[in-house]
Design an enzyme around this catalytic site. Structure first.
Site, PDB file in Angstrom:
ATOM      1  N   ASN A   1       0.829  -1.211   0.000  1.00  0.00           N
ATOM      2  CA  ASN A   1       0.000   0.000   0.000  1.00  0.00           C
ATOM      3  C   ASN A   1       0.863   1.260   0.000  1.00  0.00           C
ATOM      4  O   ASN A   1       0.683   2.146   0.834  1.00  0.00           O
ATOM      5  CB  ASN A   1      -0.955  -0.016   1.208  1.00  0.00           C
TER       6      ASN A   1
ATOM      7  N   ARG B   1       8.047   6.682  -2.754  1.00  0.00           N
ATOM      8  CA  ARG B   1       8.070   6.622  -1.291  1.00  0.00           C
ATOM      9  C   ARG B   1       8.758   5.359  -0.785  1.00  0.00           C
ATOM     10  O   ARG B   1       9.442   5.388   0.230  1.00  0.00           O
ATOM     11  CB  ARG B   1       6.658   6.730  -0.734  1.00  0.00           C
TER      12      ARG B   1
ATOM     13  N   ARG C   1       3.713  -0.442   8.799  1.00  0.00           N
ATOM     14  CA  ARG C   1       4.540  -1.600   8.436  1.00  0.00           C
ATOM     15  C   ARG C   1       5.614  -1.898   9.478  1.00  0.00           C
ATOM     16  O   ARG C   1       6.271  -2.938   9.418  1.00  0.00           O
ATOM     17  CB  ARG C   1       5.191  -1.362   7.078  1.00  0.00           C
TER      18      ARG C   1
ATOM     19  N   LYS D   1       1.371 -11.734  -2.848  1.00  0.00           N
ATOM     20  CA  LYS D   1       2.177 -11.013  -3.827  1.00  0.00           C
ATOM     21  C   LYS D   1       3.622 -10.892  -3.362  1.00  0.00           C
ATOM     22  O   LYS D   1       4.561 -11.152  -4.111  1.00  0.00           O
ATOM     23  CB  LYS D   1       1.559  -9.634  -4.061  1.00  0.00           C
TER      24      LYS D   1
ATOM     25  N   PRO E   1       4.175 -13.176  -9.427  1.00  0.00           N
ATOM     26  CA  PRO E   1       3.625 -12.149  -8.545  1.00  0.00           C
ATOM     27  C   PRO E   1       2.604 -11.282  -9.290  1.00  0.00           C
ATOM     28  O   PRO E   1       2.884 -10.820 -10.391  1.00  0.00           O
ATOM     29  CB  PRO E   1       4.844 -11.284  -8.177  1.00  0.00           C
TER      30      PRO E   1
ATOM     31  N   ASP F   1       0.743  -7.905  -9.272  1.00  0.00           N
ATOM     32  CA  ASP F   1       0.487  -6.553  -8.771  1.00  0.00           C
ATOM     33  C   ASP F   1      -0.545  -5.916  -9.702  1.00  0.00           C
ATOM     34  O   ASP F   1      -1.063  -6.572 -10.605  1.00  0.00           O
ATOM     35  CB  ASP F   1       1.777  -5.735  -8.701  1.00  0.00           C
TER      36      ASP F   1
ATOM     37  N   GLN G   1       6.091 -12.951 -16.274  1.00  0.00           N
ATOM     38  CA  GLN G   1       5.557 -11.862 -15.455  1.00  0.00           C
ATOM     39  C   GLN G   1       6.370 -10.584 -15.675  1.00  0.00           C
ATOM     40  O   GLN G   1       5.822  -9.513 -15.893  1.00  0.00           O
ATOM     41  CB  GLN G   1       5.565 -12.288 -13.992  1.00  0.00           C
TER      42      GLN G   1
END
Length: 286
Positions: A120, A125, A174, A216, A233, A235, A273
């Site tokens: 998230n 960032r 987190r 993921k 994975p 996303d 992927q």
DNA sequence: TCTAGACCTCG
DNA sequence: GAGGTCTAG
């Protein structure tokens, strides 16, 4: 003959695209300055660029060429892998667009923590977060050509750090995930080696048992650091690609998307992927 | 088993 | 709102 430059090494790199490999989102921390990539391998700062079928690199501390080859996974038969996943017109285009993209073999602990930080969160960032944590808790500061790199903190350090210290870096909710996972993993000697020895499903189950690690992130760690090439994975970008190319625009669930990927592409679904990821992003950003 | 809502923080 | 996960119901 060109004069040899001290500290600059050159190694052969066939069927390789350094830029695609470092900019496809699989790895954090690599930066480009003046046409050269800077990053860390085995806690040595590395400066690297590609010239045709060779790569040239220098480093803050001696590092074996074999280690560079290993990191970039140059030993695997990329052509064979790409042939095995080349199953339809969409992936075919993706492969021709980004041929030479290889899956890096990252250091598992760093890979795991970095991806926990990614949840998230957006890419700029995530990057500053990782840099701040390294600056605060990394053990060394490696310098090369005026560029300075703090090494990634060890799991022991992250687990012993107080919550406030981690929070000050901006990790937010987190923080307990990082701390708890770092504690659990570092308390079992050879945790990652044990996972390497397990099959995909069993290894994934162990990872999902860690705080802050879901489907993921587990697949990212399996693919990018534990050599499980069948991991796929999912996303937001991969989901867009799969829904658009293979499900006729119908929205699939994350679960269906992941199992489609593994079944359709097989043993090397993880490579598919990465190529699809680059391809769909290049389309959307045109 | 499955879905919705909350979650730190802000290049 | 972001490259997801956790928790409750």
């Amino acid at each position: 003959m060109a004069p040899s430059r001290p500290g600059v090494n050159s190694i052969k790199a066939e069927d390789f695209d350094l830029n695609a490999t470092l900019s496809c989102g699989q790895v954090f921390r690599w930066r480009i300055h003046d046409g050269r990539w800077y990053g860390l391998i085995d806690n040595a700062a590395i400066r690297i660029r590609q010239i045709g079928k060779r790569i040239e690199y220098s480093s803050s501390r001696p590092i074996e060429p074999e280690r560079i080859r290993g990191y970039f996974n140059l030993g695997v038969d990329l052509d064979g892998i790409l042939k095995s996943i080349d199953k339809d017109k969409h992936i075919h285009k993706a492969i021709s667009g980004f041929r030479g993209l290889r899956i890096i073999r990252q250091e598992p602990a760093e890979c795991l923590i970095s991806y926990i930080l990614s949840s998230n969160n957006n890419i700029p960032r995530i990057n500053t977060l990782i840099e701040r944590m390294s600056a605060c808790f990394g053990e060394r500061n490696e310098k090369l050509n005026g560029v300075s790199f703090h090494t990634f903190p060890t799991l022991k350090r992250l687990s012993s750090e107080c919550e406030d210290g981690l929070k000050a870096c901006g990790a937010g909710f987190r923080v307990p995930y990082v701390k708890e996972t770092a504690r659990k993993v570092s308390s079992e000697k050879g945790f990652f080696d044990r996972l390497k020895g397990l099959g995909y499903e069993a290894a994934k189950e162990s990872l999902i048992g860690l705080k802050g690690v879901g489907d993921k992130i587990a697949d990212c760690v399996l693919l990018f650091s534990l050599g499980k090439n069948e991991a796929f994975p999912v996303d937001v970008w991969i989901k867009r690609a799969v829904d658009e190319f293979y499900f006729k625009g119908k929205k699939s669930t994350l679960r269906d998307c992941a199992s489609f990927g593994r079944e359709h592409f097989g043993e090397y679904a993880g490579y598919a992927q990465e190529y699809l990821y680059c391809y769909i992003r290049s389309q959307k950003f045109q």
